[in-house]
Design a protein around this motif. Structure first.
Motif, PDB file in Angstrom:
ATOM      1  N   UNK A 340       0.805  -1.207   0.000  1.00 41.09           N
ATOM      2  CA  UNK A 340       0.000   0.000   0.000  1.00 41.09           C
ATOM      3  C   UNK A 340       0.846   1.269   0.000  1.00 41.09           C
ATOM      4  N   UNK A 341       2.141   1.154   0.284  1.00 42.18           N
ATOM      5  CA  UNK A 341       2.976   2.362   0.359  1.00 42.18           C
ATOM      6  C   UNK A 341       4.193   2.305  -0.557  1.00 42.18           C
ATOM      7  N   UNK A 342       4.239   1.333  -1.451  1.00 39.52           N
ATOM      8  CA  UNK A 342       5.378   1.228  -2.364  1.00 39.52           C
ATOM      9  C   UNK A 342       5.438   2.433  -3.294  1.00 39.52           C
ATOM     10  N   UNK A 343       6.643   2.907  -3.539  1.00 37.69           N
ATOM     11  CA  UNK A 343       6.841   3.996  -4.491  1.00 37.69           C
ATOM     12  C   UNK A 343       6.715   3.487  -5.922  1.00 37.69           C
ATOM     13  N   UNK A 386       0.877  -7.342  -5.489  1.00 31.39           N
ATOM     14  CA  UNK A 386       1.494  -7.774  -6.747  1.00 31.39           C
ATOM     15  C   UNK A 386       0.679  -8.883  -7.400  1.00 31.39           C
ATOM     16  N   UNK A 387       0.268  -9.860  -6.595  1.00 31.67           N
ATOM     17  CA  UNK A 387      -0.507 -10.985  -7.131  1.00 31.67           C
ATOM     18  C   UNK A 387      -1.871 -10.530  -7.640  1.00 31.67           C
ATOM     19  N   UNK A 388      -2.528  -9.659  -6.895  1.00 33.41           N
ATOM     20  CA  UNK A 388      -3.845  -9.178  -7.311  1.00 33.41           C
ATOM     21  C   UNK A 388      -3.731  -8.322  -8.572  1.00 33.41           C
ATOM     22  N   UNK A 389      -2.730  -7.437  -8.625  1.00 27.65           N
ATOM     23  CA  UNK A 389      -2.509  -6.622  -9.823  1.00 27.65           C
ATOM     24  C   UNK A 389      -2.316  -7.521 -11.048  1.00 27.65           C
ATOM     25  N   UNK A 390      -1.472  -8.511 -10.890  1.00 30.28           N
ATOM     26  CA  UNK A 390      -1.138  -9.410 -11.998  1.00 30.28           C
ATOM     27  C   UNK A 390      -2.378 -10.151 -12.488  1.00 30.28           C
ATOM     28  N   UNK A 391      -3.127 -10.734 -11.574  1.00 29.70           N
ATOM     29  CA  UNK A 391      -4.341 -11.475 -11.929  1.00 29.70           C
ATOM     30  C   UNK A 391      -5.358 -10.558 -12.604  1.00 29.70           C
ATOM     31  N   UNK A 392      -5.538  -9.362 -12.057  1.00 28.58           N
ATOM     32  CA  UNK A 392      -6.510  -8.421 -12.622  1.00 28.58           C
ATOM     33  C   UNK A 392      -6.104  -8.005 -14.035  1.00 28.58           C
ATOM     34  N   UNK A 418      -8.283  -3.350  -3.208  1.00 26.04           N
ATOM     35  CA  UNK A 418      -9.447  -2.850  -3.941  1.00 26.04           C
ATOM     36  C   UNK A 418      -9.605  -1.346  -3.737  1.00 26.04           C
ATOM     37  N   UNK A 419      -9.458  -0.901  -2.494  1.00 24.84           N
ATOM     38  CA  UNK A 419      -9.593   0.529  -2.193  1.00 24.84           C
ATOM     39  C   UNK A 419      -8.485   1.328  -2.866  1.00 24.84           C
ATOM     40  N   UNK A 420      -7.256   0.831  -2.802  1.00 26.48           N
ATOM     41  CA  UNK A 420      -6.122   1.534  -3.394  1.00 26.48           C
ATOM     42  C   UNK A 420      -6.282   1.682  -4.902  1.00 26.48           C
ATOM     43  N   UNK A 421      -6.823   0.652  -5.546  1.00 25.29           N
ATOM     44  CA  UNK A 421      -6.958   0.665  -7.005  1.00 25.29           C
ATOM     45  C   UNK A 421      -8.307   1.227  -7.473  1.00 25.29           C
ATOM     46  N   UNK A 422      -9.237   1.498  -6.525  1.00 24.96           N
ATOM     47  CA  UNK A 422     -10.540   2.037  -6.894  1.00 24.96           C
ATOM     48  C   UNK A 422     -11.359   1.090  -7.748  1.00 24.96           C
ATOM     49  N   UNK A 454     -13.044  -5.060   7.792  1.00 21.12           N
ATOM     50  CA  UNK A 454     -11.664  -5.312   7.388  1.00 21.12           C
ATOM     51  C   UNK A 454     -11.432  -4.865   5.947  1.00 21.12           C
ATOM     52  N   UNK A 455     -12.434  -5.062   5.106  1.00 24.90           N
ATOM     53  CA  UNK A 455     -12.295  -4.772   3.684  1.00 24.90           C
ATOM     54  C   UNK A 455     -12.661  -3.339   3.327  1.00 24.90           C
ATOM     55  N   UNK A 456     -13.158  -2.581   4.304  1.00 15.73           N
ATOM     56  CA  UNK A 456     -13.635  -1.215   4.032  1.00 15.73           C
ATOM     57  C   UNK A 456     -14.655  -1.227   2.902  1.00 15.73           C
TER      58      UNK A 456
END
Length: 665
Positions: A340-343, A386-392, A418-422, A454-456
């Motif tokens: 969530x905080x990676x540059x 990383x895994x979720x980004x890749x799968x999506x 999900x929240x970070x990626x909207x 937990x999932x907001x």
């Protein structure tokens, strides 16, 4: 052999050692880069090469064949990734990255761009290490006991890279990778493999004010019964030797890491047995350890290989997984460990999404990808993101989680992503709750509300009861779930691990009382039929009467263990972080070991060969090609497993092939 045109990123001591070694080889140093022009100029004056300010200026030089990455650990991923995207071969100083997720992504780039990537573990290339492994193979027997350490003492300020958190400091990453790697290598050798991955126990260490390890130790346990005690330190000195024994024969390595580099390129191995007999093996080389590494890299560059057989990609990945575990036990965390905080994102989402087959189910106004991502195998937010980004980006949009998975972390990881990626309205979330012993109607709401917190998120697309409790009337469950649906907390609901009779009874009650029924089922379903439950309270829906009910009523299934937990694997190149629910040989025999399943496995391998696909893909294709909606769950731990599984969606099977695969003896 074609001389390689080299560039170096970084101007520190290891970069200078590399540049010195390059003069013993046929390679040519073309350019060096630093963030500061003055450092690049000072370096270039000694080695007669082009000085560049800014790493990107060197990476883009068209005349370079290969680049040596000699910068601090925290920059390895970003710089190496850019090199590989431009198809520049990379020799990256160890550790290859800060964590295993970054290493996985670099390996993926190396493969996709068909470009050589090698971790600069110089000692593994040296003839001494090759001789060590020959002795282990020829003279020792499993199980082994190993003691390995790399310890020295330096007095440096906390701004120094060795102890600076922002630069990836710490003894584990900088030198702990050595004793860990040789233990994995030796246990692999005694078992006829390149390496074996351990489970880490009793990790201890001393941290500085930045929570970075000054020294650390761990005990390693291997599948064959071998054990190792490893240690690293930057604030205390030891002999830093290695001892490998099987109880009868003992191998002692006095210079395991430098291999005689500072003793006129000569070293010795000592072999002792229980009778007191001692054998000494002399090792000597004409070239230095770094020059030998460069020659090895150059050979594989000219042979157009993308990895070294002595330091293969899966070895680098496996070593990083164990380093992650070691750090995690000591609570040594870098910013790069937090997705969530990676540059810099591990997997870029700027490219166009690929397409997967989609299908709708009643009650959800979204298209669902046919393969569902199970969220129980993520080690931290960095890995999860990383895994979720890749799968999506591969076209997937359905995620499976549960209240009990990873002590609630799976819900949190998924929700944070999900929240970070909207993407809340783009993805479908299948959540589960009320697992035994909490499979009670009154437990459903509080667990669901906690999952949503937990999932907001304000709702789940699909909610499944994780288990059944046959002492509770089905109407109590159906009524409770209808209330939650009416409140908008869930869109549709279903059951996981319910028998056919109970599932039918619940839906019959719903039909006669004007209630919403179970829309989906999440039992086991695979080409291999369960002889016994994987876990207590589990049910399969592979039986003929269950299959007929699903076909007749077009019930959508979200089957777990859709690939029978590795039963159809031929070989597994990459492994993941050890998980308490990992399958083992005892489980395979108890759950899947039958004549019928062995015949199905044999036929699966035959048809896979005929269609030029992997058996594990053929097994998943069987689940996908059913005559009712099927959305198999997969639990990948790396990009390679995800891509392998998704390729199964392209395999079409005829009814005759399906029947032949599933034929009983």
């Amino acid at each position: 052999m074609k001389p390689i045109q080299w560039g170096i990123l970084g101007t520190g001591s290891i970069a200078k050692a590399f540049a010195d070694a390059l003069q013993e080889t046929d390679g040519e140093l073309i350019a060096v880069a630093s963030n500061k022009a003055s450092r690049a100029k000072e370096f270039s004056a000694t080695y007669n090469c082009l000085p560049l300010e800014g790493y990107e200026n060197l990476i883009s030089l068209s005349e370079l064949d290969a680049i040596y990455v000699a910068t601090p650990h925290t920059s390895h991923f970003e710089l190496t990734a850019e090199c590989l995207r431009l198809k520049k071969a990379v020799l990256c100083e160890k550790p290859m990255t800060i964590n295993a997720t970054e290493t996985m992504a670099l390996i993926d780039l190396s493969r996709k761009n068909n470009t050589l990537l090698m971790e600069a573990f110089m000692y593994k290339i040296h003839p001494q290490t090759q001789k060590i492994m020959q002795v282990v193979r020829d003279k020792l027997k499993s199980p082994l006991n190993i003691k390995a350490e790399f310890c020295f003492s330096v007095d440096v300020p906390e701004t120094h890279r060795l102890v600076n958190r922002e630069l990836g400091g710490g003894s584990i990453l900088d030198i702990g990778c050595y004793p860990l790697s040789i233990a994995r290598h030796a246990v692999g050798a005694v078992n006829g493999k390149n390496f074996m991955n351990p489970i880490l126990k009793n990790c201890k260490g001393e941290l500085n004010s930045q929570k970075i390890d000054l020294n650390a130790s761990s005990q390693l346990q291997f599948e064959d019964g071998s054990r190792a005690e490893i240690r690293s330190a930057t604030n205390l000195s030891t002999e830093s030797d290695v001892e490998i024994t099987d109880g009868c024969t003992t191998l002692i390595i006095n210079q395991p890491w430098h291999c005689g580099e500072f003793t006129e390129r000569k070293s010795q191995l000592i072999i002792k047995d229980n009778t007191g007999h001692e054998e000494i093996i002399d090792i000597s080389t004409d070239k230095g350890i770094y020059a030998l590494q460069i020659d090895h890299f150059s050979k594989h560059y000219n042979d157009q290989n993308i990895e070294s057989p002595l330091i293969p990609h899966n070895d680098s990945h496996g070593n990083m997984i164990s380093l992650d575990s070691w750090r995690r036990e000591l609570k040594v965390v870098y910013d790069e460990d937090r997705g969530e905080s990676r540059r810099v994102s591990i997997f870029p989402m700027s490219e166009q999404r690929e397409k997967l087959p989609l299908l709708r189910i009643p009650g959800i106004e979204k298209n669902l990808s046919r393969v569902v991502f199970g969220c129980d195998n993520q080690s931290d937010t960095n890995h999860a993101f990383a895994m979720f980004d890749h799968y999506y980006m591969k076209g997937g949009n359905v995620f499976d989680t549960a209240y009990i998975y990873n002590d609630g972390k799976s819900d949190f990881y998924l929700g944070s992503w999900i929240k970070s990626r909207g993407l809340r309205e783009e993805v479908v979330v299948l959540g589960k709750g009320a697992h035994t012993p909490d499979c009670l109607p009154e437990k459903i709401r509080p667990q669901l509300e906690e999952t949503l917190s937990r999932m907001s998120s304000s709702y789940l697309d699909i909610y499944c009861l994780h288990r059944d409790n046959e002492s509770i009337p089905v109407e109590n469950f159906i009524d409770t779930l209808n209330d939650l649906k009416d409140e908008g907390l869930i869109k549709v609901f279903g059951a996981s691990n319910w028998s056919l009779n109970r599932f039918k009874e619940a839906n019959d009650y719903a039909a006669t009382s004007g209630k919403e029924p179970f829309t989906v089922l999440s039992n086991n379903f695979s080409l291999a039929h369960m002889n016994n439950p994987v876990w207590p309270g589990c049910f399969s829906c592979s039986e003929e009467n269950f299959v007929e009910y699903l076909r007749k009523n077009q019930v959508a299934i979200f089957p777990w263990s859709s690939q029978a937990r590795g039963f159809f694997l031929d070989t597994q190149e990459f492994t993941g972080l050890a998980h308490v629910a990992d399958p083992n040989l005892d489980e395979q025999e108890r759950v899947w070991g039958s004549r019928d399943n062995l015949e199905r496995r044999k036929r699966c391998f035959e048809l896979a060969l005929k269609k030029s696909v992997d058996p594990i893909q053929m097994a998943l294709a069987f689940v996908l090609n059913q005559e009712f909606p099927s959305f198999p769950l997969i639990g990948p731990r790396n990009f390679f497993e995800t891509e392998s599984s998704l390729q199964a969606t392209t395999i079409n099977l005829s009814r005759e092939e399906m029947a032949w695969l599933n034929l009983k003896i």
